[in-house]
Design a protein around this motif. Structure first.
Motif, PDB file in Angstrom:
ATOM      1  N   UNK A   1       0.809  -1.207   0.000  1.00 46.52           N
ATOM      2  CA  UNK A   1       0.000   0.000   0.000  1.00 46.52           C
ATOM      3  C   UNK A   1       0.845   1.260   0.000  1.00 46.52           C
ATOM      4  N   UNK A   2       1.989   1.221   0.689  1.00 43.29           N
ATOM      5  CA  UNK A   2       2.884   2.375   0.722  1.00 43.29           C
ATOM      6  C   UNK A   2       3.636   2.525  -0.600  1.00 43.29           C
ATOM      7  N   UNK A   3       4.060   1.400  -1.169  1.00 40.78           N
ATOM      8  CA  UNK A   3       4.873   1.452  -2.387  1.00 40.78           C
ATOM      9  C   UNK A   3       4.070   1.859  -3.618  1.00 40.78           C
ATOM     10  N   UNK A   4       2.774   1.534  -3.632  1.00 41.87           N
ATOM     11  CA  UNK A   4       1.987   1.743  -4.860  1.00 41.87           C
ATOM     12  C   UNK A   4       1.892   3.214  -5.254  1.00 41.87           C
ATOM     13  N   UNK A   5       1.946   4.120  -4.262  1.00 41.93           N
ATOM     14  CA  UNK A   5       1.852   5.550  -4.587  1.00 41.93           C
ATOM     15  C   UNK A   5       2.948   5.967  -5.560  1.00 41.93           C
ATOM     16  N   UNK A   6       4.182   5.487  -5.307  1.00 40.54           N
ATOM     17  CA  UNK A   6       5.295   5.813  -6.199  1.00 40.54           C
ATOM     18  C   UNK A   6       5.288   4.944  -7.449  1.00 40.54           C
ATOM     19  N   UNK A   7       4.998   3.655  -7.281  1.00 38.76           N
ATOM     20  CA  UNK A   7       5.040   2.742  -8.418  1.00 38.76           C
ATOM     21  C   UNK A   7       4.022   3.120  -9.491  1.00 38.76           C
ATOM     22  N   UNK A   8       2.820   3.508  -9.061  1.00 35.30           N
ATOM     23  CA  UNK A   8       1.788   3.874 -10.026  1.00 35.30           C
ATOM     24  C   UNK A   8       2.088   5.209 -10.701  1.00 35.30           C
ATOM     25  N   UNK A   9       2.888   6.012 -10.039  1.00 33.52           N
ATOM     26  CA  UNK A   9       3.313   7.275 -10.653  1.00 33.52           C
ATOM     27  C   UNK A   9       4.330   7.021 -11.760  1.00 33.52           C
ATOM     28  N   UNK A  10       5.136   5.966 -11.616  1.00 31.79           N
ATOM     29  CA  UNK A  10       6.220   5.681 -12.556  1.00 31.79           C
ATOM     30  C   UNK A  10       5.783   4.733 -13.668  1.00 31.79           C
ATOM     31  N   UNK A  11       5.057   3.662 -13.291  1.00 30.66           N
ATOM     32  CA  UNK A  11       4.705   2.614 -14.255  1.00 30.66           C
ATOM     33  C   UNK A  11       3.198   2.614 -14.562  1.00 30.66           C
ATOM     34  N   UNK A  12       2.801   2.079 -15.733  1.00 29.54           N
ATOM     35  CA  UNK A  12       1.370   1.996 -16.075  1.00 29.54           C
ATOM     36  C   UNK A  12       0.704   0.820 -15.376  1.00 29.54           C
TER      37      UNK A  12
ATOM     38  N   UNK B   1      -9.621   6.333 -12.469  1.00 30.38           N
ATOM     39  CA  UNK B   1      -9.195   5.159 -11.697  1.00 30.38           C
ATOM     40  C   UNK B   1      -8.326   4.174 -12.449  1.00 30.38           C
ATOM     41  N   UNK B   2      -7.181   3.777 -11.881  1.00 27.80           N
ATOM     42  CA  UNK B   2      -6.462   4.407 -10.785  1.00 27.80           C
ATOM     43  C   UNK B   2      -5.911   5.763 -11.230  1.00 27.80           C
ATOM     44  N   UNK B   3      -5.567   6.601 -10.267  1.00 27.47           N
ATOM     45  CA  UNK B   3      -5.277   7.976 -10.658  1.00 27.47           C
ATOM     46  C   UNK B   3      -4.201   8.157 -11.713  1.00 27.47           C
ATOM     47  N   UNK B   4      -2.998   7.599 -11.528  1.00 24.18           N
ATOM     48  CA  UNK B   4      -1.870   8.064 -12.326  1.00 24.18           C
ATOM     49  C   UNK B   4      -1.828   7.531 -13.742  1.00 24.18           C
ATOM     50  N   UNK B   5      -2.181   6.278 -13.944  1.00 26.20           N
ATOM     51  CA  UNK B   5      -2.166   5.732 -15.301  1.00 26.20           C
ATOM     52  C   UNK B   5      -3.112   6.511 -16.212  1.00 26.20           C
TER      53      UNK B   5
ATOM     54  N   UNK C   1     -11.703  11.511 -10.188  1.00 28.49           N
ATOM     55  CA  UNK C   1     -10.994  10.873  -9.075  1.00 28.49           C
ATOM     56  C   UNK C   1     -11.959  10.052  -8.233  1.00 28.49           C
ATOM     57  N   UNK C   2     -11.934   8.746  -8.436  1.00 29.09           N
ATOM     58  CA  UNK C   2     -12.657   7.831  -7.547  1.00 29.09           C
ATOM     59  C   UNK C   2     -11.863   7.670  -6.242  1.00 29.09           C
ATOM     60  N   UNK C   3     -10.555   7.623  -6.374  1.00 29.49           N
ATOM     61  CA  UNK C   3      -9.638   7.630  -5.240  1.00 29.49           C
ATOM     62  C   UNK C   3      -8.764   8.861  -5.356  1.00 29.49           C
ATOM     63  N   UNK C   4      -8.340   9.436  -4.245  1.00 30.67           N
ATOM     64  CA  UNK C   4      -7.507  10.641  -4.314  1.00 30.67           C
ATOM     65  C   UNK C   4      -6.109  10.335  -4.832  1.00 30.67           C
ATOM     66  N   UNK C   5      -5.470  11.348  -5.381  1.00 31.84           N
ATOM     67  CA  UNK C   5      -4.085  11.213  -5.859  1.00 31.84           C
ATOM     68  C   UNK C   5      -3.090  11.619  -4.778  1.00 31.84           C
ATOM     69  N   UNK C   6      -3.608  12.098  -3.659  1.00 27.21           N
ATOM     70  CA  UNK C   6      -2.761  12.432  -2.515  1.00 27.21           C
ATOM     71  C   UNK C   6      -3.559  12.161  -1.239  1.00 27.21           C
TER      72      UNK C   6
ATOM     73  N   UNK D   1       0.171  20.146 -10.724  1.00 31.24           N
ATOM     74  CA  UNK D   1       0.887  20.374 -11.977  1.00 31.24           C
ATOM     75  C   UNK D   1       0.189  19.711 -13.162  1.00 31.24           C
ATOM     76  N   UNK D   2      -0.182  18.444 -13.007  1.00 30.36           N
ATOM     77  CA  UNK D   2      -0.766  17.721 -14.145  1.00 30.36           C
ATOM     78  C   UNK D   2      -2.181  18.207 -14.448  1.00 30.36           C
ATOM     79  N   UNK D   3      -2.912  18.684 -13.420  1.00 30.06           N
ATOM     80  CA  UNK D   3      -4.290  19.119 -13.631  1.00 30.06           C
ATOM     81  C   UNK D   3      -4.394  20.524 -14.212  1.00 30.06           C
TER      82      UNK D   3
END
Length: 461
Positions: free
Chosen positions: A109-120, A154-158, A180-185, A204-206
Motif C-alpha cells: 500500500x505504501x509502495x503503490x503511490x510511487x510505483x503507479x506514478x512511474x509505471x502503467x 481510476x487508478x489515478x496516475x495511469x 478521481x474515484x480515489x484521491x491522488x494524494x 501540476x498535471x491538472x
C-alpha cells in the motif's frame, strides 16, 4: 439529461471517451460507477468505453454500458486473475491471513503511490496496462471526430497520464475531464501519499484538465483548495430499484422478526487499520453478556473469511458466526434481503479527517435494501444524517462499543422494526445514476458553452 431547446442533439454532440482501466466485468465499484454513467450518457452522446481485460475468461459479472462502444485492451502482465472461479474456490479452502501477509499488504500500500506514478500499473493483482495500445486506440477515436470529451478515471496516475498526453497533443480537439474515484494524494492506506510531493504533482498535471470530478464532499473541498477552481462532486451511485415505489402510500415498513433474535449480515471488505471488524465483534460479545438469552447470528460473505474466523475465534464468539466465504453477487444480495440488520464498516482508522469522507459503494446498495443499517464511522462522517434519516439505522464511532451493544440488544428484543422508507427513498433518489449522469451532462454543457470558440476553430479546419 438536459432538456430544452439548448440541449444538443446526439448527432451534433461531441463524442465521449471514457478511459477506465478497471473493467465493469470485474465487479469493482470504480468501474461499475462509470458503467452506469456511460449507459445514460450514451443516450445523448456517442460514447466509447475503453478498459483493460485479462487474457482468459473467469467469473465476469453482467454489465450494461447502454449503446456505448465497448473496447477492451489486454493487460500486458498480471500476477493472477482474481476473477477465475477456480482460484476463488482454492482461496476459500487454503488462504491464511497471517501477520506476514498483513505486513506485506501494508508495504504494498505504501509502495503503490510511487510505483503507479512511474509505471502503467494499478492495484488488484499488480495489473500492468498496455500504455502504447491504449494510446493507439484512443488516438484513432480522437482523429475520427471533430471533438472528443476525454474522461479519465481510476487508478489515478495511469489514466491521468493518458489525459494529459492527449490534451497536450490535441488541445483544440480534446476536452479533458479528470475523474478521481480515489484521491491522488493523502490516500487513507498510505502515509507516503501524504507527502507534499503528491499534492504538487497533482496540481501540476491538472493544469491541463478542463474539468475535475471527485466522489466525496471532502475531496471536493481539498481539490478546490489545491487547484483554486470549481470541482464537481459526482459520487458513487445506485442503478437498481428504489426501496419503495413512488406511488406507494405507506412510508413505513414493519419488518417482522423473532423476539430476542437478530440476523446480521456483512458483505464488505476488511483492511488492516482502516476497516476492522473487531469493534463490532466486541459489541456483539458485550450484547450477549447484557442479554444472555439473545439468539444472534452473524453472517459474513467475502474472500476474507479466514480473517473473520480468526477475529471471532479470538473473542470466543465462533458460535455466532455463519461464514459463507466468497459468494456470487446474487447470493450476497439474497443474504442481505433475509437479514434483520446490515453492518457497514466505513472507517476504523485514527485519522477522522480521512474517515469522514469515505463513501463505500456498498452504502447505496444497503440503502436500497430496505433493511436497517448499523455503520461504524467517525462521528463527523459526511453521510451520517443521510443514513440515519430512516429513524432506525445508526452510525457509531469505533469507540462506542457499549452504545453499539445496547442498540443491538434493543433491536434484538423487538418483534418488528419500523423503518421510514420514504425518507430513505428521497436520499437514494439523489444517488440514482440517471440523476448523477444528468448532473454530469449539465456540467459538460457548461464547459462546452465556455469553449465555443474552440469548436468554431475545429469546424472550420
Amino acid at each position: 439529461m438536459v432538456n430544452g431547446s439548448t440541449a444538443l442533439m446526439k448527432g451534433d454532440s461531441p463524442q465521449i471517451i471514457v478511459i477506465s482501466p478497471y473493467s465493469p466485468k470485474w465487479s469493482n465499484i470504480a468501474s461499475i460507477r462509470w458503467e452506469n454513467l456511460a449507459k445514460y450518457l450514451s443516450l445523448k452522446y456517442k460514447t466509447i468505453f475503453i478498459t483493460s481485460s485479462f487474457q482468459e475468461h473467469g467469473y465476469e459479472r453482467k454489465f450494461d454500458v447502454g449503446i456505448s462502444e465497448f473496447v477492451e485492451i489486454p493487460l500486458k502482465f498480471y500476477r493472477r486473475n482474481p476473477f477465475i472461479s477456480t482460484n476463488w474456490t482454492k482461496r476459500r479452502k487454503s488462504e491464511a491471513f497471517t501477520i506476514v501477509s498483513k505486513i506485506a499488504r501494508k508495504l504494498k500500500g505504501e509502495a503503490r503511490s510511487f510505483l503507479e506514478k512511474i509505471f502503467p500499473i494499478s492495484s488488484g493483482g499488480m495489473l500492468y496496462h498496455n500504455m502504447s495500445l491504449y494510446k493507439s486506440v484512443i488516438e484513432k477515436r480522437i482523429n475520427g471526430s471533430s471533438l472528443s470529451i476525454l474522461i479519465t478515471t481510476y487508478d489515478p496516475w495511469f489514466s491521468l497520464k493518458l489525459g494529459n498526453f492527449f490534451k497536450k497533443k490535441y488541445p483544440d480537439k480534446v476536452l479533458w475531464i479528470a475523474d478521481f474515484r480515489d484521491p491522488s494524494f493523502s490516500v487513507h492506506e498510505s502515509l507516503i501519499s501524504k507527502l507534499p510531493y503528491f499534492k504538487h504533482i497533482t496540481k501540476s498535471i491538472l493544469k491541463e484538465a478542463d474539468g475535475v470530478l471527485v466522489v466525496t464532499k471532502t475531496m471536493k473541498e481539498e481539490y478546490e483548495k489545491l487547484l483554486k477552481r470549481e470541482v464537481l462532486f459526482l459520487p458513487n451511485g445506485y442503478d437498481g430499484q428504489k426501496v419503495i415505489d413512488d406511488e406507494k402510500k405507506s412510508c413505513f415498513e414493519h419488518t417482522k422478526k423473532a423476539e430476542s433474535s437478530l440476523f446480521i449480515t456483512y458483505t464488505g471488505s476488511l483492511y488492516p487499520g482502516t476497516h476492522d471488524l473487531t469493534p463490532f465483534v466486541e459489541a456483539l460479545k458485550l450484547a450477549m453478556s447484557l442479554a444472555p438469552n439473545l439468539k444472534i447470528r452473524f453472517v459474513y460473505a467475502g474472500f476474507q473469511h479466514r480473517e473473520v474466523e480468526s477475529i471471532f475465534s479470538k473473542h470466543k464468539m465462533q458460535r455466532l458466526l455463519q461464514n459463507e466465504g466468497l459468494v456470487k453477487r446474487e447470493e450476497a444480495l439474497l443474504l442481505q434481503r433475509n437479514s434483520d440488520v446490515l453492518l457497514l464498516i466505513v472507517y476504523t482508522g485514527d485519522d477522522e479527517k480521512i474517515g469522514k469522507s469515505i463513501r463505500p459503494g456498498k452504502v447505496y446498495e444497503y440503502l436500497a435494501s430496505g433493511k436497517p443499517i448499523i455503520a461504524i464511522a467517525p462521528k463527523s462522517w459526511e453521510m451520517r444524517d443521510e443514513l440515519e434519516c430512516d429513524g432506525v439505522s445508526k452510525v457509531f464511532d469505533k469507540s462506542q462499543i457499549r452504545e453499539m451493544a445496547e442498540y443491538l440488544v434493543e433491536l434484538a428484543q423487538k418483534t418488528k422494526i419500523e423503518i421510514n422508507l420514504e425518507n430513505r427513498n428521497k436520499i437514494l433518489d439523489r444517488y440514482l445514476y440517471k440523476n448523477l449522469a444528468s448532473e454530469l451532462d449539465k456540467y459538460l454543457s457548461e464547459l462546452l458553452k465556455n469553449r465555443s470558440f474552440v469548436f468554431k476553430k475545429v469546424e472550420s479546419a
